[in-house]
Write an enzyme that holds these catalytic residues in place. Structure first.
Site, mmCIF file in Angstrom:
data_model
loop_
_atom_site.group_PDB
_atom_site.id
_atom_site.type_symbol
_atom_site.label_atom_id
_atom_site.label_comp_id
_atom_site.label_asym_id
_atom_site.label_seq_id
_atom_site.Cartn_x
_atom_site.Cartn_y
_atom_site.Cartn_z
ATOM 1 N N HIS A 8 0.903 -1.091 0.149
ATOM 2 C CA HIS A 8 -0.025 0.040 0.099
ATOM 3 C C HIS A 8 0.782 1.148 0.012
ATOM 4 O O HIS A 8 2.109 1.101 0.353
ATOM 5 C CB HIS A 8 -0.963 0.096 1.190
ATOM 6 N N GLU A 82 -2.752 -7.629 7.320
ATOM 7 C CA GLU A 82 -1.402 -7.730 7.928
ATOM 8 C C GLU A 82 -1.252 -8.728 9.182
ATOM 9 O O GLU A 82 -2.298 -8.821 9.772
ATOM 10 C CB GLU A 82 -0.717 -6.385 8.381
#
Length: 151
Positions: A8, A82
């Site tokens: 990201h 994550e």
């Protein structure tokens, strides 16, 4: 099948210098600009057939920018989040350094995932993605950027 892993763009946590993990920080303006530049490169060099992304704001916003640019569907799934870092999430790195010596079976941040649990989750979701998909896929990850495709 080719899988392209993309990190990201810059998030607010990067600016605040805090543990991200399960903490759900959005992109900064710089992160949105990074996502736009990445999307242009992916469109030119690696146009995907499908995008899979984490439901965390930083990854889902980056994936959305790419999906709009390349006109490609995106599927948001929580299993791509994550490593669950438990009570480390959102805490300043200078106050709570990363526990580098943690053993594979120990949970990160007390109640987060162990390295073994994180790996098992990763293997399960990639197996599912490979089973359900054909063509070139994009997966948004929260680790190092990879712009190399794999066969």
């Amino acid at each position: 099948m080719q899988i392209l892993l993309i990190r990201h763009g810059q998030s607010e946590a990067d600016i605040l210098n805090v543990h991200e993990g399960k903490a759900d920080f959005p992109l900064t303006e710089e992160g949105r600009e990074q996502a736009q530049r990445m999307a242009a490169r992916v469109l030119e060099q690696f146009p995907p057939d499908f995008i899979w992304a984490s439901t965390l704001k930083r990854a889902s916003e980056t994936a959305s920018i790419l999906a709009d640019t390349v006109d490609c569907p995106v599927q948001y799934i929580p299993e791509l989040q994550e490593h669950n870092n438990g009570d480390l999430a959102g805490k300043p790195l200078e106050e709570v350094p990363f526990p580098w010596g943690i053993l594979p079976h120990e949970k990160l941040g007390g109640d987060g995932e162990s390295k073994i649990e994180f790996r098992a989750r990763g293997e399960q979701i990639y197996s599912a993605i490979r089973h359900l998909s054909n063509g070139r896929l994009i997966h948004f990850t929260n680790s190092t950027t990879h712009l190399d495709s794999m066969d």
